[in-house]
Design a protein around this motif. Structure first.
Motif, PDB file in Angstrom:
ATOM      1  N   SER A 186       0.560  -1.226  -0.084  1.00 18.12           N
ATOM      2  CA  SER A 186       0.022  -0.110   0.069  1.00 18.12           C
ATOM      3  C   SER A 186       0.993   1.305   0.008  1.00 18.12           C
ATOM      4  O   SER A 186       0.649   2.128  -0.648  1.00 18.12           O
ATOM      5  N   THR A 187       1.831   1.314   1.043  1.00 13.68           N
ATOM      6  CA  THR A 187       2.812   2.431   1.008  1.00 13.68           C
ATOM      7  C   THR A 187       3.442   2.497  -0.064  1.00 13.68           C
ATOM      8  O   THR A 187       3.762   3.824  -1.023  1.00 13.68           O
ATOM      9  N   MET A 188       4.172   1.629  -0.741  1.00 15.85           N
ATOM     10  CA  MET A 188       4.666   1.568  -2.001  1.00 15.85           C
ATOM     11  C   MET A 188       3.970   2.047  -3.275  1.00 15.85           C
ATOM     12  O   MET A 188       4.328   2.740  -4.061  1.00 15.85           O
ATOM     13  N   SER A 189       2.551   1.470  -3.225  1.00 10.87           N
ATOM     14  CA  SER A 189       1.562   2.025  -4.484  1.00 10.87           C
ATOM     15  C   SER A 189       1.628   3.544  -4.339  1.00 10.87           C
ATOM     16  O   SER A 189       1.591   4.239  -5.175  1.00 10.87           O
ATOM     17  N   ALA A 190       1.296   4.104  -3.054  1.00  5.79           N
ATOM     18  CA  ALA A 190       1.238   5.440  -2.776  1.00  5.79           C
ATOM     19  C   ALA A 190       2.508   6.079  -3.319  1.00  5.79           C
ATOM     20  O   ALA A 190       2.543   7.338  -4.097  1.00  5.79           O
ATOM     21  N   PHE A 191       3.666   5.724  -3.170  1.00  2.70           N
ATOM     22  CA  PHE A 191       5.002   6.163  -3.740  1.00  2.70           C
ATOM     23  C   PHE A 191       4.816   6.416  -5.225  1.00  2.70           C
ATOM     24  O   PHE A 191       5.494   7.182  -5.847  1.00  2.70           O
ATOM     25  N   THR A 192       4.436   5.243  -5.903  1.00  2.50           N
ATOM     26  CA  THR A 192       4.564   5.285  -7.358  1.00  2.50           C
ATOM     27  C   THR A 192       3.603   6.333  -7.793  1.00  2.50           C
ATOM     28  O   THR A 192       4.015   6.864  -8.959  1.00  2.50           O
ATOM     29  N   VAL A 193       2.598   6.773  -7.168  1.00  2.00           N
ATOM     30  CA  VAL A 193       1.907   7.955  -7.737  1.00  2.00           C
ATOM     31  C   VAL A 193       2.693   9.026  -7.434  1.00  2.00           C
ATOM     32  O   VAL A 193       2.612   9.836  -8.391  1.00  2.00           O
ATOM     33  N   ILE A 194       3.070   9.445  -6.075  1.00  2.00           N
ATOM     34  CA  ILE A 194       3.678  10.624  -5.965  1.00  2.00           C
ATOM     35  C   ILE A 194       5.000  10.620  -6.897  1.00  2.00           C
ATOM     36  O   ILE A 194       5.310  11.749  -7.255  1.00  2.00           O
ATOM     37  N   SER A 195       5.564   9.657  -7.076  1.00  2.00           N
ATOM     38  CA  SER A 195       7.082   9.669  -7.882  1.00  2.00           C
ATOM     39  C   SER A 195       6.697   9.957  -9.266  1.00  2.00           C
ATOM     40  O   SER A 195       7.506  10.886  -9.934  1.00  2.00           O
ATOM     41  N   SER A 196       5.558   9.522  -9.905  1.00  2.00           N
ATOM     42  CA  SER A 196       5.229   9.797 -11.143  1.00  2.00           C
ATOM     43  C   SER A 196       5.012  11.211 -11.217  1.00  2.00           C
ATOM     44  O   SER A 196       5.510  12.042 -12.389  1.00  2.00           O
ATOM     45  N   PHE A 197       4.280  12.014 -10.407  1.00  2.00           N
ATOM     46  CA  PHE A 197       4.003  13.326 -10.255  1.00  2.00           C
ATOM     47  C   PHE A 197       5.218  14.235 -10.246  1.00  2.00           C
ATOM     48  O   PHE A 197       5.498  15.285 -10.983  1.00  2.00           O
ATOM     49  N   ALA A 198       5.994  13.682  -9.459  1.00  2.00           N
ATOM     50  CA  ALA A 198       7.339  14.429  -9.118  1.00  2.00           C
ATOM     51  C   ALA A 198       8.238  14.288 -10.443  1.00  2.00           C
ATOM     52  O   ALA A 198       8.812  15.282 -10.943  1.00  2.00           O
ATOM     53  N   SER A 199       8.352  13.258 -11.186  1.00  2.00           N
ATOM     54  CA  SER A 199       9.062  13.072 -12.394  1.00  2.00           C
ATOM     55  C   SER A 199       8.459  14.008 -13.575  1.00  2.00           C
ATOM     56  O   SER A 199       9.160  14.566 -14.360  1.00  2.00           O
TER      57      SER A 199
END
Length: 325
Positions: free
Chosen positions: A131-144
């Motif tokens: 769950s926390t990893m899935s949250a980071f994939t979303v955050i990371s995509s917007f950051a990139s």
């Protein structure tokens, strides 16, 4: 060891080998040219569907209540920003040397890329928090999506693209393979108790714990074939290709080690290591073609091979320590 056990234990290297051998077979056998052209068109359709399926199955199992920012998310993003800044400084310093510039641009694509959309799959199999990893994939995509339009025009003067145009183009690429399966996964979970067919469908997905992993392996075989194709047709010198391969291998260990170090300090070291190390190389290849020297895309192509070989060793070590799993 039976063949089935071998395939199960070494799924990722087998997927890489199958994709690479399939492409080389069509390359070296002229009689297969027509069939290869037809299959190429089919693969262009199947590939995004396979990535979508991997994520959809993963998000069907995610506890969305845990999908909130964590301290380790901030730590990994700061580390990525530092690595990007250092990489850009090196590129600007050696911009008059075409070979060195291309080499470091290849590295940059692997640093600035977001966390892999399939990272939650491996994280889950390593005992991490999906769950926390899935949250980071979303955050990371917007950051990139924010970093790429700022950084890449500085490196290639031909990249005359406005910030918002680049931002929206990248978001469009990310949305179909990340946001849409996220929304559908959430919908299936929340509609299940009220709509019986949806509930049965959700239960059938949850009952197959390795389904997302094998969907991802199928995607990896296609990606490996594309990677070999990019290397064959890159037109770069053998020295440059070898340098890119070695430097991206070193980068794998650097990002993995830094991510694990952050995780040990801020919690969830498995997640932090995978978050910084495992990259969305499909997006990295695309942005290299869009903004940089196309040869730079070979860096992301090599990186996908290295990261999945390392993932395989991680999974082997985890199985050895957890034989019951």
């Amino acid at each position: 060891m039976s063949l089935l056990t071998f395939l199960k234990n070494w799924t990722l290297p087998v997927a890489i080998a199958v994709g690479s051998v399939c492409y080389l077979t069509f390359l070296w056998v002229p009689a297969l040219d027509q069939l290869g052209d037809r299959l190429g068109a089919i693969i262009n359709v199947i590939f995004p569907m396979a990535v979508f399926s991997t994520l959809f199955v993963t998000f069907c199992k995610v506890d969305f209540h845990q999908m909130r920012p964590h301290r380790w998310h901030v730590g990994v993003l700061v580390a990525q920003l530092v690595l990007v800044a250092a990489n850009v400084a090196v590129i600007l310093w050696c911009r008059d040397n075409a070979m060195q510039k291309t080499l470091w641009e290849a590295v940059l694509t692997c640093v600035i890329a977001p966390s892999a959309a399939a990272a939650p799959v491996v994280t889950g199999k390593l005992g991490g928090n999906i769950s926390t990893m899935s949250a980071f994939t979303v955050i990371s995509s917007f950051a990139s999506a924010l970093m790429i339009p700022f950084v890449f025009p500085l490196l290639e003067q031909t990249a005359h693209v406005s910030f918002w145009a680049a931002f929206l183009i990248i978001l469009e690429k990310v949305a179909l393979v990340l946001v849409l399966p996220l929304v559908l996964g959430w919908s299936v979970q929340h509609l299940g108790p009220f709509v019986k067919p949806v509930g049965r469908f959700h239960k059938s997905i949850v009952s197959m714990p390795n389904l997302s992993f094998y969907c991802w392996a199928f995607s990896l075989s296609i990606t490996s074939g594309i990677t070999v194709k990019n290397i064959v047709h890159s037109g770069a010198s053998a020295i440059l290709l070898m340098a890119i391969a070695l430097l991206t291998l070193l980068l794998c260990f650097v990002q993995f080690g830094v991510g694990r170090g952050i995780g040990h300090r801020l919690g969830e070291h498995i997640n932090s290591g995978q978050a910084l190390f495992q990259k969305n190389t499909a997006l990295a290849i695309w942005v290299a073609y869009m903004y940089l020297n196309p040869v730079a895309s070979v860096g992301a192509g090599c990186y996908v091979l290295w990261q999945n070989l390392i993932n395989s060793m991680e999974l082997w070590a985890y199985r050895k320590g957890h034989p019951a799993g």
